[in-house]
Design a protein around this motif. Structure first.
Motif, PDB file in Angstrom:
ATOM      1  N   PRO A  92       0.831  -1.210   0.000  1.00 23.69           N
ATOM      2  CA  PRO A  92       0.000   0.000   0.000  1.00 23.69           C
ATOM      3  C   PRO A  92       0.861   1.254   0.000  1.00 23.69           C
ATOM      4  O   PRO A  92       1.961   1.282   0.562  1.00 23.69           O
ATOM      5  CB  PRO A  92      -0.797  -0.121   1.306  1.00 23.69           C
ATOM      6  CG  PRO A  92      -0.012  -1.053   2.169  1.00 23.69           C
ATOM      7  CD  PRO A  92       0.712  -1.972   1.247  1.00 23.69           C
ATOM      8  N   GLY A  93       0.336   2.286  -0.661  1.00 24.11           N
ATOM      9  CA  GLY A  93       1.090   3.531  -0.706  1.00 24.11           C
ATOM     10  C   GLY A  93       0.591   4.446  -1.800  1.00 24.11           C
ATOM     11  O   GLY A  93      -0.389   4.161  -2.489  1.00 24.11           O
ATOM     12  N   LYS A  94       1.300   5.551  -1.970  1.00 20.54           N
ATOM     13  CA  LYS A  94       0.885   6.559  -2.943  1.00 20.54           C
ATOM     14  C   LYS A  94       1.349   6.182  -4.348  1.00 20.54           C
ATOM     15  O   LYS A  94       2.435   5.636  -4.546  1.00 20.54           O
ATOM     16  CB  LYS A  94       1.447   7.921  -2.546  1.00 20.54           C
ATOM     17  CG  LYS A  94       0.830   8.479  -1.265  1.00 20.54           C
ATOM     18  CD  LYS A  94       1.359   9.859  -0.941  1.00 20.54           C
ATOM     19  CE  LYS A  94       0.662  10.401   0.311  1.00 20.54           C
ATOM     20  NZ  LYS A  94       1.151  11.759   0.671  1.00 20.54           N
ATOM     21  N   ILE A  95       0.493   6.506  -5.305  1.00 24.65           N
ATOM     22  CA  ILE A  95       0.778   6.281  -6.720  1.00 24.65           C
ATOM     23  C   ILE A  95       0.614   7.619  -7.425  1.00 24.65           C
ATOM     24  O   ILE A  95      -0.444   8.249  -7.330  1.00 24.65           O
ATOM     25  CB  ILE A  95      -0.177   5.240  -7.331  1.00 24.65           C
ATOM     26  CG1 ILE A  95      -0.117   3.923  -6.545  1.00 24.65           C
ATOM     27  CG2 ILE A  95       0.139   5.009  -8.804  1.00 24.65           C
ATOM     28  CD1 ILE A  95      -1.238   2.964  -6.882  1.00 24.65           C
ATOM     29  N   THR A  96       1.646   8.038  -8.111  1.00 29.26           N
ATOM     30  CA  THR A  96       1.607   9.318  -8.823  1.00 29.26           C
ATOM     31  C   THR A  96       1.443   9.062 -10.317  1.00 29.26           C
ATOM     32  O   THR A  96       2.224   8.328 -10.918  1.00 29.26           O
ATOM     33  CB  THR A  96       2.890  10.124  -8.566  1.00 29.26           C
ATOM     34  OG1 THR A  96       3.026  10.352  -7.158  1.00 29.26           O
ATOM     35  CG2 THR A  96       2.841  11.465  -9.284  1.00 29.26           C
ATOM     36  N   ILE A  97       0.393   9.669 -10.876  1.00 30.58           N
ATOM     37  CA  ILE A  97       0.108   9.528 -12.302  1.00 30.58           C
ATOM     38  C   ILE A  97       0.271  10.887 -12.957  1.00 30.58           C
ATOM     39  O   ILE A  97      -0.327  11.872 -12.505  1.00 30.58           O
ATOM     40  CB  ILE A  97      -1.316   9.005 -12.547  1.00 30.58           C
ATOM     41  CG1 ILE A  97      -1.528   7.669 -11.818  1.00 30.58           C
ATOM     42  CG2 ILE A  97      -1.594   8.835 -14.031  1.00 30.58           C
ATOM     43  CD1 ILE A  97      -2.625   7.682 -10.817  1.00 30.58           C
ATOM     44  N   VAL A  98       1.078  10.948 -14.000  1.00 32.10           N
ATOM     45  CA  VAL A  98       1.269  12.177 -14.772  1.00 32.10           C
ATOM     46  C   VAL A  98       0.770  11.926 -16.185  1.00 32.10           C
ATOM     47  O   VAL A  98       1.085  10.893 -16.789  1.00 32.10           O
ATOM     48  CB  VAL A  98       2.752  12.607 -14.798  1.00 32.10           C
ATOM     49  CG1 VAL A  98       2.935  13.857 -15.659  1.00 32.10           C
ATOM     50  CG2 VAL A  98       3.266  12.848 -13.379  1.00 32.10           C
ATOM     51  N   ALA A  99      -0.013  12.861 -16.699  1.00 30.78           N
ATOM     52  CA  ALA A  99      -0.477  12.782 -18.090  1.00 30.78           C
ATOM     53  C   ALA A  99      -0.037  14.035 -18.824  1.00 30.78           C
ATOM     54  O   ALA A  99      -0.247  15.151 -18.339  1.00 30.78           O
ATOM     55  CB  ALA A  99      -1.991  12.646 -18.140  1.00 30.78           C
ATOM     56  N   HIS A 100       0.568  13.858 -19.990  1.00 29.16           N
ATOM     57  CA  HIS A 100       1.038  14.999 -20.776  1.00 29.16           C
ATOM     58  C   HIS A 100       0.876  14.683 -22.259  1.00 29.16           C
ATOM     59  O   HIS A 100       0.743  13.508 -22.651  1.00 29.16           O
ATOM     60  CB  HIS A 100       2.496  15.317 -20.450  1.00 29.16           C
ATOM     61  CG  HIS A 100       3.447  14.185 -20.727  1.00 29.16           C
ATOM     62  ND1 HIS A 100       3.922  13.887 -21.976  1.00 29.16           N
ATOM     63  CD2 HIS A 100       4.019  13.271 -19.879  1.00 29.16           C
ATOM     64  CE1 HIS A 100       4.734  12.851 -21.914  1.00 29.16           C
ATOM     65  NE2 HIS A 100       4.810  12.453 -20.647  1.00 29.16           N
ATOM     66  N   PRO A 101       0.863  15.693 -23.115  1.00 32.64           N
ATOM     67  CA  PRO A 101       0.802  15.424 -24.555  1.00 32.64           C
ATOM     68  C   PRO A 101       1.988  14.568 -24.982  1.00 32.64           C
ATOM     69  O   PRO A 101       3.133  14.824 -24.561  1.00 32.64           O
ATOM     70  CB  PRO A 101       0.851  16.810 -25.189  1.00 32.64           C
ATOM     71  CG  PRO A 101       0.367  17.734 -24.124  1.00 32.64           C
ATOM     72  CD  PRO A 101       0.856  17.148 -22.833  1.00 32.64           C
ATOM     73  N   TYR A 102       1.727  13.573 -25.794  1.00 34.20           N
ATOM     74  CA  TYR A 102       2.801  12.700 -26.245  1.00 34.20           C
ATOM     75  C   TYR A 102       3.811  13.482 -27.066  1.00 34.20           C
ATOM     76  O   TYR A 102       5.022  13.298 -26.916  1.00 34.20           O
ATOM     77  CB  TYR A 102       2.195  11.558 -27.065  1.00 34.20           C
ATOM     78  CG  TYR A 102       3.211  10.577 -27.602  1.00 34.20           C
ATOM     79  CD1 TYR A 102       4.065   9.891 -26.738  1.00 34.20           C
ATOM     80  CD2 TYR A 102       3.303  10.325 -28.967  1.00 34.20           C
ATOM     81  CE1 TYR A 102       4.988   8.985 -27.227  1.00 34.20           C
ATOM     82  CE2 TYR A 102       4.218   9.415 -29.467  1.00 34.20           C
ATOM     83  CZ  TYR A 102       5.056   8.747 -28.593  1.00 34.20           C
ATOM     84  OH  TYR A 102       5.978   7.855 -29.083  1.00 34.20           O
ATOM     85  N   VAL A 103       3.306  14.359 -27.916  1.00 32.45           N
ATOM     86  CA  VAL A 103       4.175  15.275 -28.657  1.00 32.45           C
ATOM     87  C   VAL A 103       3.882  16.668 -28.130  1.00 32.45           C
ATOM     88  O   VAL A 103       2.775  17.187 -28.288  1.00 32.45           O
ATOM     89  CB  VAL A 103       3.903  15.206 -30.176  1.00 32.45           C
ATOM     90  CG1 VAL A 103       4.779  16.212 -30.908  1.00 32.45           C
ATOM     91  CG2 VAL A 103       4.160  13.790 -30.702  1.00 32.45           C
ATOM     92  N   GLN A 104       4.875  17.277 -27.486  1.00 34.11           N
ATOM     93  CA  GLN A 104       4.641  18.547 -26.816  1.00 34.11           C
ATOM     94  C   GLN A 104       5.110  19.717 -27.681  1.00 34.11           C
ATOM     95  O   GLN A 104       6.049  19.603 -28.468  1.00 34.11           O
ATOM     96  CB  GLN A 104       5.355  18.556 -25.465  1.00 34.11           C
ATOM     97  CG  GLN A 104       4.876  17.430 -24.554  1.00 34.11           C
ATOM     98  CD  GLN A 104       5.418  17.524 -23.144  1.00 34.11           C
ATOM     99  OE1 GLN A 104       5.356  18.590 -22.533  1.00 34.11           O
ATOM    100  NE2 GLN A 104       5.953  16.425 -22.634  1.00 34.11           N
ATOM    101  N   GLY A 105       4.406  20.822 -27.522  1.00 31.98           N
ATOM    102  CA  GLY A 105       4.735  22.038 -28.253  1.00 31.98           C
ATOM    103  C   GLY A 105       4.390  23.249 -27.419  1.00 31.98           C
ATOM    104  O   GLY A 105       3.900  23.139 -26.289  1.00 31.98           O
ATOM    105  N   THR A 106       4.621  24.417 -27.990  1.00 33.56           N
ATOM    106  CA  THR A 106       4.387  25.658 -27.255  1.00 33.56           C
ATOM    107  C   THR A 106       2.947  25.790 -26.791  1.00 33.56           C
ATOM    108  O   THR A 106       2.682  26.236 -25.671  1.00 33.56           O
ATOM    109  CB  THR A 106       4.751  26.867 -28.142  1.00 33.56           C
ATOM    110  OG1 THR A 106       6.103  26.733 -28.581  1.00 33.56           O
ATOM    111  CG2 THR A 106       4.566  28.171 -27.385  1.00 33.56           C
ATOM    112  N   HIS A 107       2.010  25.386 -27.627  1.00 35.09           N
ATOM    113  CA  HIS A 107       0.610  25.595 -27.311  1.00 35.09           C
ATOM    114  C   HIS A 107      -0.153  24.286 -27.066  1.00 35.09           C
ATOM    115  O   HIS A 107      -1.386  24.282 -27.135  1.00 35.09           O
ATOM    116  CB  HIS A 107      -0.074  26.376 -28.438  1.00 35.09           C
ATOM    117  CG  HIS A 107       0.427  27.771 -28.574  1.00 35.09           C
ATOM    118  ND1 HIS A 107       0.260  28.731 -27.601  1.00 35.09           N
ATOM    119  CD2 HIS A 107       1.125  28.371 -29.579  1.00 35.09           C
ATOM    120  CE1 HIS A 107       0.812  29.862 -27.992  1.00 35.09           C
ATOM    121  NE2 HIS A 107       1.355  29.682 -29.187  1.00 35.09           N
ATOM    122  N   THR A 108       0.552  23.229 -26.757  1.00 36.53           N
ATOM    123  CA  THR A 108      -0.159  21.989 -26.425  1.00 36.53           C
ATOM    124  C   THR A 108      -0.666  22.075 -24.985  1.00 36.53           C
ATOM    125  O   THR A 108      -0.162  22.850 -24.175  1.00 36.53           O
ATOM    126  CB  THR A 108       0.764  20.767 -26.579  1.00 36.53           C
ATOM    127  OG1 THR A 108       1.973  20.990 -25.839  1.00 36.53           O
ATOM    128  CG2 THR A 108       1.087  20.519 -28.041  1.00 36.53           C
TER     129      THR A 108
END
Length: 861
Positions: free
Chosen positions: A782-798
């Motif tokens: 048991p414990g904390k799980i950190t999930i990060v979601a980001h654009p797969y291809v990142q850009g200035t305005h993504t």
């Protein structure tokens, strides 16, 4: 932005009560502290190989390069559309190294597999133990009978083969099947230690007609009193012929833990014996879908003052009657139409390998959608799903595995009969079981088969109040002998029978059974217009169920969840939820049929205010009236919600011309007041405002927003549990950008990992209808799980990334394992099994013609 105001107090209380009752049964009994019975989670630490491996049954076999997995396990991950026989079919091997725990000393030790798909061979320490045929019922291995004791090092090897086999049910080859034979050890495994002196037997070990284990039945049920009969088979496994005296103590507690009845009986002797105990309850709380009241029945076997075995069963007391032309009665009163759905057990990516928490969540989703009955299509469901139906108030129809296939070989029929016996034995104590379906779905079988199957259910449940049997009225031997007949409301006009009629599958409106283009089917990714069309089509059919006389008692919608199929290249997409359990518009139509006084006021605007959206705005609600405000006062209109007892209970409300892109453009572009572009729907009951939803068109994509679809049930740190985490693309104000075209990448750290593979296309995940789901699985800690979601291809305005932290909780049971999982779902590539699904064009066409003709004969009218 979307705002909803509801009666949260009601929902919170209901959810808290439901969660407080949630438990895990093991082999039919809920473990009870101090009972003397020892239970270990046996899911962790299996070594796995996809394909055949010569010598894998031997103790000396080198499996060090095999992947370590936890079960439930589904062979390999499949893409979200895993239909058309994409899934693996063939042999796979599992091996588990373990040491029998010390507290199993002087215990009878059994490994209990809840189910393994297909046919299996099981070996212990290199020795063949058993072979089993069938993928939906338990297999048990008695380690003590093999001379194994506490402290011994052991290895269990399991050969699991989910390839086509016509000798056991369902029997049909997957290329012609409307679902898929997802493989593997896909349900829980338990290590159970019981007393060798005297223990409650297991129904599968006992193999006794109407016996074995615990059998609870009832008689003379009313609001004033009820008789509860408890039949318990005790067995002395020690082989000691000395006479011994034990006492079986039974205690019934109410929901608050108060003892309301206690009784006991002594037993002297050895071998098998049945102890019968009667309880008479005054003023019992009667179980119903509206009030699924469960008592705790505690069973304790004592030798002197010492508890040597025991467990608990949750029992629901209720009286169901099928009165023919007078319809269905529950607890002495006429009951409303039974409206529900069918349920296949598969889930996106993992196939059938669904943990207990998701079994409960599925039942909760169906209950929230206003369903009161579930048909388990087309096989017995997971024990955790059955428990959830008891707890949440869902009747269930339990079928024998089968779909459009009959084998004249007597071995096939005998295996079907044995399946039916074992299904009744496994599920007979569930308050939720209303009907058995002991025949083979949509199959032409001989009359003798229908009559024998019916006879078996009565042999296995010979007491008052037994579940009735249901089958298609046009099948041989059914109309004259079965208690409930599958048919249609229109059958009443033909005056074919005096018995109750129930529709097993409703809602399907295909163009034909080859193409499967259907007005009621809409993938969530197809967007607003298809989903609304499907919702309104289902609303029309839903309403016809209420128009029929009482002899027609209801029906089950096909099918609430999108699911995979063998014979069609497309997944079935007619669900009110997708395969990740994200809701579609049709869910809101169903939810709006639940009366506000039984749940909570509900309102949903089925319009996203996009340039392509319909000018007419449809609202689903269970309120009395809806006040719609367009663009902060440009137009205001109040319309009634038409209620009915002879058609759809709460009809959709349509506000003509309440969305106009050009008017919206004049506000946002001309007046520079984009904030005014909104629709506000207010629900009124008895003249008072009780709920509200506000909707605005989404602007440009700027953010990712994460949420975990926990439904109030935290992730369990048992190495098998998982939750759905959803990444939504939103604008600055939180409005979901439905037409976003991003791909979202997920990163997970801490005590969890993503369920994904290159094959499943799960990471990155393409955004569909504004969201991208992912499955996050716990570790054993048991414990904390950190999930990060980001654009797969990142850009200035993504869109900007988002981070979500969830916390898993300790498991209820200790785990018995040696090998540790590094990542459950990094599958090896396999060349095995791929070729067997390949067919010539002529073979494919012949198979599809066969299925099409069968669907025409039995399909939804």
């Amino acid at each position: 932005m979307k705002y909803i105001t509801l009666l949260f107090a009601f929902i919170a209380i209901y959810t808290a009560n439901a969660l407080a009752q949630s438990v895990t049964s093991v082999a039919g009994l809920i473990p009870m502290e101090g009972s003397g019975r020892v239970v270990y989670n046996f899911n962790e630490g299996w070594r796995f190989f996809l394909g055949d491996a010569e010598g894998a049954e031997k103790t000396s076999f080198d499996d060090s390069r095999w992947q370590v997995v936890n079960v439930p396990h589904g062979l390999r991950l499949e893409p979200a559309n895993g239909s058309g026989c994409k899934n693996y079919q063939g042999i796979a091997w599992y091996r588990k190294h373990f040491v029998v725990p010390a507290d199993m000393n002087n215990k009878r030790v059994v490994v209990h597999f809840e189910a393994i798909m297909g046919k299996q061979k099981v070996y212990v320490n290199g020795n063949f133990v058993t072979e089993h045929f069938g993928g939906y019922l338990p297999i048990r291995i008695d380690l003590t009978a093999l001379g194994i004791k506490a402290g011994d090092n052991c290895v269990i090897a399991v050969m699991a083969d989910n390839s086509d086999d016509k000798t056991y049910p369902p029997g049909k080859k997957q290329t012609a099947l409307d679902f898929a034979y997802h493989g593997g050890i896909y349900r829980d495994v338990w290590l159970i230690g019981t007393s060798t002196t005297a223990a409650i037997s297991d129904v599968f070990d006992s193999n006794t007609t109407a016996g074995g284990g615990v059998f609870v039945h009832y008689d003379n049920i009313s609001e004033q009193s009820a008789e509860v009969y408890v039949e318990v088979e005790l067995e002395n496994y020690s082989g000691n012929a000395a006479r011994q005296k034990v006492v079986l103590e039974t205690v019934i507690r109410d929901r608050n833990g108060k003892v309301i009845s206690r009784n006991s009986k002594s037993k002297t002797g050895n071998g098998k014996s049945v102890v019968s105990i009667k309880h008479k309850l005054k003023n019992p709380q009667l179980w119903s879908p509206e009030n699924p009241y469960l008592y705790d029945l505690e069973l304790t076997v004592r030798e002197g003052k010492t508890a040597i075995d025991g467990g608990k069963i949750r029992i629901g007391i209720r009286k169901a009657e099928f009165r023919g032309k007078d319809g269905f009665w529950l607890n002495g009163k006429p009951y409303h139409k039974l409206i529900g759905g069918n349920r296949h057990q598969d889930f996106a990516y993992v196939g059938n390998a669904v943990p207990n928490s998701q079994q409960w969540r599925d039942a909760k989703r169906l209950k929230d959608a206003g369903m009161d009955i579930i048909r388990a299509a087309h096989y017995p469901q997971d024990a955790a799903f059955m428990d959830a139906c008891d707890e949440l108030g869902l009747f269930i129809i339990v079928p024998t595995p089968g779909w459009q296939y009959w084998n004249k070989d007597t071995l096939f029929a005998e295996r079907v009969y044995q399946n039916t016996r074992e299904i009744v034995r496994r599920d007979r104590n569930h308050a939720s079981v209303l009907m058995w379906e002991p025949i083979l779905n949509e199959t032409r079988f001989p009359e003798s088969f229908a009559l024998k199957s019916l006879e078996i259910t009565r042999e296995e449940f010979p007491y008052a109040g037994r579940p009735v049997c249901a089958a298609d009225m046009n099948s041989a031997g059914v109309k004259e002998n079965y208690e409930v007949l599958y048919g249609w409301p229109t059958d009443l006009e033909k005056n074919l029978t005096d018995k109750c009629i129930f529709t097993r599958e409703w809602g399907e409106m295909v163009d034909d059974w080859y193409a499967h283009n259907a007005i009621n089917r809409a993938a969530r990714s197809w967007g607003e217009k298809p989903m609304l069309t499907a919702a309104l089509s289902l609303a029309d059919t839903y309403g016809t169920l209420y128009a029929a006389e009482r002899q027609f008692i209801g029906g089950c919608f096909w099918h609430p969840f999108d699911h995979q199929r063998g014979y069609h290249p497309d997944a079935y997409v007619g669900g009110i939820f997708d395969a990740f359990r994200q809701p579609k518009y049709a869910y809101s139509m169903f939810r709006a049929q639940v009366a506000a006084d039984k749940s909570a006021p509900y309102i949903f605007i089925a319009n996203e205010m996009m340039p392509s959206s319909d000018n007419d705005v449809v609202v689903f609600s269970n309120c009395d009236s809806i006040r719609m405000t367009m663009f902060e006062g440009d137009q205001v209109l109040t319309l009634p919600v038409v209620h009915s007892t002879t058609s759809l209970p709460n009809a959709p409300v349509i506000f003509k011309g309440f969305w106009d892109f050009w008017k919206a453009r004049s506000h946002s572009y001309g007046k520079r007041k984009w904030q005014e572009v909104s629709l506000v729907a207010e629900g009124y009951i008895g003249g008072k405002k009780v709920c509200e939803e506000k909707r605005m068109p989404s602007r440009r994509s700027t953010k990712i927003r994460l949420y975990a679809d926990e439904m109030g049930k935290q992730l369990v740190a048992d190495g098998s549990d998982f939750i759905v985490v959803v990444a939504e693309i939103t604008d600055d104000n939180g409005n979901v950008r439905r037409l976003a075209m991003d791909e979202v990448a997920f990163e997970v750290s801490g005590e969890g990992h993503l369920i994904t593979s290159e094959r499943s296309l799960g990471n990155p995940r393409k955004v569909e209808w504004g969201s991208a789901p992912a499955l996050v699985q716990s570790t054993g800690k048991p414990g904390k799980i950190t999930i990060v979601a980001h654009p797969y291809v990142q850009g200035t305005h993504t869109p900007t990334a988002d981070t979500l932290v969830v916390e898993s909780v300790a498991a209820d049971f200790p785990s018995c394992h040696i090998d540790e999982v590094s990542n459950s779902y990094k599958y090896e590539a396999s060349t095995n099994g791929a070729a067997q699904n390949q067919m010539s064009e002529a073979e494919k066409n012949a198979t599809l013609r066969e299925v099409e003709e069968q669907q025409k004969e039995f399909g939804i009218q």
